[in-house]
Scaffold this motif. Structure first.
Motif, short mmCIF file in Angstrom:
data_model
loop_
_atom_site.label_atom_id
_atom_site.label_comp_id
_atom_site.label_asym_id
_atom_site.label_seq_id
_atom_site.Cartn_x
_atom_site.Cartn_y
_atom_site.Cartn_z
N GLU A 40 7.78 27.64 -10.61
CA GLU A 40 7.84 26.49 -11.51
C GLU A 40 6.72 25.52 -11.15
N TYR A 41 6.13 24.93 -12.13
CA TYR A 41 5.06 23.97 -11.82
C TYR A 41 5.11 22.76 -12.74
N GLU A 42 4.56 21.65 -12.24
CA GLU A 42 4.39 20.47 -13.08
C GLU A 42 2.95 20.00 -12.91
N ILE A 43 2.32 19.62 -14.00
CA ILE A 43 0.98 19.04 -13.91
C ILE A 43 1.12 17.58 -14.28
N ILE A 44 0.87 16.72 -13.29
CA ILE A 44 1.00 15.28 -13.55
C ILE A 44 -0.38 14.72 -13.85
N PHE A 45 -0.60 14.37 -15.10
CA PHE A 45 -1.86 13.75 -15.49
C PHE A 45 -1.71 12.24 -15.38
N THR A 64 3.12 20.61 -26.69
CA THR A 64 2.83 22.05 -26.62
C THR A 64 3.64 22.72 -25.53
N PHE A 65 3.91 21.98 -24.45
CA PHE A 65 4.61 22.57 -23.31
C PHE A 65 6.13 22.40 -23.39
N ALA A 66 6.60 21.78 -24.48
CA ALA A 66 8.02 21.44 -24.55
C ALA A 66 8.92 22.66 -24.34
N ASP A 67 8.51 23.83 -24.87
CA ASP A 67 9.37 25.01 -24.78
C ASP A 67 9.01 25.92 -23.61
N ASN A 68 8.02 25.49 -22.83
CA ASN A 68 7.60 26.33 -21.70
C ASN A 68 8.66 26.30 -20.60
N ARG A 314 1.51 1.77 -18.01
CA ARG A 314 1.69 1.35 -19.40
C ARG A 314 2.76 2.22 -20.06
N LEU A 315 2.66 3.52 -19.83
CA LEU A 315 3.70 4.40 -20.36
C LEU A 315 3.80 5.68 -19.54
N LYS A 316 5.02 6.24 -19.54
CA LYS A 316 5.28 7.50 -18.85
C LYS A 316 5.83 8.47 -19.88
N ALA A 317 5.40 9.71 -19.84
CA ALA A 317 5.95 10.68 -20.80
C ALA A 317 6.06 12.03 -20.12
N GLY A 318 7.03 12.82 -20.58
CA GLY A 318 7.19 14.19 -20.06
C GLY A 318 8.06 14.25 -18.82
N PHE A 319 8.62 13.11 -18.38
CA PHE A 319 9.43 13.11 -17.16
C PHE A 319 10.90 13.38 -17.45
N ASP A 320 11.29 13.29 -18.74
CA ASP A 320 12.70 13.52 -19.08
C ASP A 320 13.09 14.97 -18.84
#
Ligand code: UDP
Ligand code: MG
Length: 344
Positions: A40-45, A64-68, A314-320
């Motif tokens: 499993e991997y996470e790419i934190i940009f 694009t990665f939502a279903d990965n 300012r904003l965070k996304a993809g952490f849920d």
């Protein structure tokens, strides 16, 4: 024999400042590698206040990665450009991986090295450094300046800062935890990343030229960065100044005795304007340099005592979608628990 077997989650930390041209190629290259090595991997940009389309590209990428099932893209967007060091710090604070790899998105750090890094980690290394074998992609002048800098910092700093090693490296969870305990505002990353120590191994690679776009490091910025490194990881300049002070006082004392004796023996000698003026100028110069060096440290104390945050989000996304496998496991565990309670 391998000491460690399983990697749960790998975190890739990628600070981006105006990288719209490089992100797609970077994602393609790194996911190809990660899919073969990581469960499993996470790419934190971290979008470091980019002025181009970087933020939108990253937001789309999350979709694009939502279903990965294997990988997630996470995004932290900073309120303005805080610099690469602050951006990396934000990524370190958010990383959940068992191993963490900070990397540039311009493909100058070869992603092919990651499997070898993981192999070293399995064999017990807590830190796997990536050392540049040659610096063909840089100018001769930059190479010489870099070489001089590493020599100087090696001589001055209280701990070892590896030569020709950038931020690209693999860090075990426990090293990341140590780094997160370092709250300083002057984020000289080369020093911060190597300060914890631990069991360290080194790999070598050839640094490629930038894939696209341009470097954000003009010479003047690099020079100031080098000074930051010296003043934040060494108090040697202060001590050096004490030595210079002692040496000069000693020479001055000898000269004073000489003048007194000469006056007693040969009488008063009035001419000497030139020597008096040059001595005054010389010592004023020395004094100012000493004050300047002292000022460098006072300035840093000033910045530290203000205790301002290192970065603002300012904003965070993809952490849920935190740890997809963990979620699945939790769901299983919950189901099992529900069954058990039913039985009772
Ligand atoms: N970077 C950043 N903030 C900045 C400058 C750079 O996040 O203010 C990122 C940049 O997007 C890249 C990495 O830091 O991913 C390295 O930057 P660059 O390629 O300009 O540095 P160089 O390779 O020339 O040392
Ligand atoms: Mg670069």
């Amino acid at each position: 024999m391998s000491l460690r077997q399983d990697i749960g989650l790998i975190s890739i930390l990628a600070p981006c400042y105006n990288e719209e041209q490089t992100i797609p190629a970077f994602v393609q290259a790194i996911t190809a590698v990660l899919e073969s090595v990581a469960a499993e991997y996470e790419i934190i940009f971290v979008d470091d206040g980019s002025r181009d389309n970087t933020l939108n590209i990253l937001l789309e990428l999350i979709q694009t990665f939502a279903d990965n099932k294997q990988g997630s893209i996470r995004l932290i967007s900073l309120s303005r450009n805080f610099g690469k060091e602050a951006a990396l710090t934000a990524a370190f604070d958010a990383a959940a991986g068992d191993v963490v790899i900070p990397i540039d998105v311009d493909l100058q750090d070869p992603v092919e090295l990651i499997p070898q890094m993981l192999e070293k980690w399995r064999q017990g290394a807590d830190v796997v450094l990536a050392r540049r074998k040659d610096r063909q992609s840089d100018s001769l002048f930059k190479n010489m300046a870099a070489h001089l800098f590493y020599k100087l910092i090696a001589a001055l700093s209280h701990h070892q800062i590896p030569v020709d090693v950038g931020d690209y490296r693999l860090l075990d969870r426990k090293v990341v935890e140590s780094i997160r305990q370092m709250p300083e505002r002057t984020r000289f990353m080369k020093g911060i990343l190597s300060w914890p120590g631990f069991n360290t191994e080194t790999l070598e690679f050839n640094r490629a030229p930038r894939y696209a776009g341009r470097s954000h490091w003009p010479f003047w910025k690099l020079f100031n960065h080098a000074l930051d490194g010296i003043f934040s990881f060494s108090t040697a300049p202060l001590r050096m100044w004490s030595y210079i002070g002692f040496a000069l006082s000693f020479v001055s004392l000898l000269y004073f005795l000489f003048i007194v004796l000469r006056t007693l023996i040969l009488g008063v000698d009035v001419p000497g304007y030139a020597s008096i003026v040059s001595i005054i100028l010389f010592f004023s110069g020395i004094n100012l340099i000493g004050l300047g060096i002292l000022g460098e440290y006072v300035g840093r104390i000033f910045i530290e005592v203000k205790q301002r945050p290192i970065y603002l989000i300012r904003l965070k996304a993809g952490f849920d979608a935190l740890a997809k496998n963990a979620q699945a496991n939790n769901a299983q565990a919950n189901n099992a628990q529900a069954k058990n309670t039913k039985k009772k």
